[in-house]
Design a protein around this motif. Structure first.
Motif, PDB file in Angstrom:
ATOM      1  N   GLY A  36       0.816  -1.210   0.000  1.00 16.87           N
ATOM      2  CA  GLY A  36       0.000   0.000   0.000  1.00 16.87           C
ATOM      3  C   GLY A  36       0.849   1.259   0.000  1.00 16.87           C
ATOM      4  O   GLY A  36       0.550   2.224  -0.710  1.00 16.87           O
ATOM      5  N   ILE A  37       1.916   1.252   0.782  1.00 19.38           N
ATOM      6  CA  ILE A  37       2.799   2.420   0.829  1.00 19.38           C
ATOM      7  C   ILE A  37       3.510   2.611  -0.505  1.00 19.38           C
ATOM      8  O   ILE A  37       3.617   3.730  -1.003  1.00 19.38           O
ATOM      9  N   ARG A  39       2.441   1.667  -3.487  1.00 16.14           N
ATOM     10  CA  ARG A  39       1.438   2.188  -4.441  1.00 16.14           C
ATOM     11  C   ARG A  39       1.200   3.680  -4.224  1.00 16.14           C
ATOM     12  O   ARG A  39       1.072   4.442  -5.170  1.00 16.14           O
ATOM     13  N   GLU A  40       1.126   4.092  -2.967  1.00 11.74           N
ATOM     14  CA  GLU A  40       0.851   5.491  -2.628  1.00 11.74           C
ATOM     15  C   GLU A  40       2.013   6.409  -2.996  1.00 11.74           C
ATOM     16  O   GLU A  40       1.808   7.516  -3.489  1.00 11.74           O
ATOM     17  N   LEU A  41       3.240   5.955  -2.757  1.00 11.96           N
ATOM     18  CA  LEU A  41       4.399   6.830  -2.909  1.00 11.96           C
ATOM     19  C   LEU A  41       5.064   6.778  -4.281  1.00 11.96           C
ATOM     20  O   LEU A  41       5.805   7.692  -4.627  1.00 11.96           O
ATOM     21  N   GLU A  44       5.354   9.911  -6.557  1.00 16.88           N
ATOM     22  CA  GLU A  44       4.752  11.078  -5.905  1.00 16.88           C
ATOM     23  C   GLU A  44       5.748  11.688  -4.917  1.00 16.88           C
ATOM     24  O   GLU A  44       6.542  10.975  -4.318  1.00 16.88           O
ATOM     25  N   TRP A  46       5.545  12.512  -1.906  1.00 16.10           N
ATOM     26  CA  TRP A  46       4.998  12.385  -0.562  1.00 16.10           C
ATOM     27  C   TRP A  46       5.864  11.480   0.285  1.00 16.10           C
ATOM     28  O   TRP A  46       6.709  10.754  -0.214  1.00 16.10           O
ATOM     29  N   ALA A  48       5.664   8.670   3.855  1.00  7.60           N
ATOM     30  CA  ALA A  48       4.793   7.823   4.677  1.00  7.60           C
ATOM     31  C   ALA A  48       5.619   7.321   5.855  1.00  7.60           C
ATOM     32  O   ALA A  48       6.849   7.343   5.811  1.00  7.60           O
TER      33      ALA A  48
END
Length: 71
Positions: A36-37, A39-41, A44, A46, A48
């Motif tokens: 999940g991390i 995929r999120e990062l 990007e 950002w 986490a």
């Protein structure tokens, strides 16, 4: 593994070069939290919370190779 409370943050940076001494992790080897991390990062600017098994200097093979930075 779960998220650990170290106060450190992870960032992923796309890289075209994998250092010879880097530990390379494939996306499908990661646990659900780590996937999940990633995929999120991925791609990007950002951060986490640091995860249980991704460390500074590791490389994750996802859609590209991503260098893990932890600070």
């Amino acid at each position: 593994m779960s998220l650990r409370d170290t106060g450190r943050r992870l960032r992923l940076r796309r890289t075209g070069r994998v250092p010879a001494d880097a530990r390379v992790r494939h996306y499908d080897e990661l646990n659900d939290d780590e996937q999940g991390i990633v995929r999120e990062l991925a791609g990007e600017p950002w951060t986490a919370p640091e995860t249980g098994d991704l460390d500074d200097g590791d490389v994750v093979k996802f859609t590209d190779y991503y260098l893990v930075r932890s600070r």
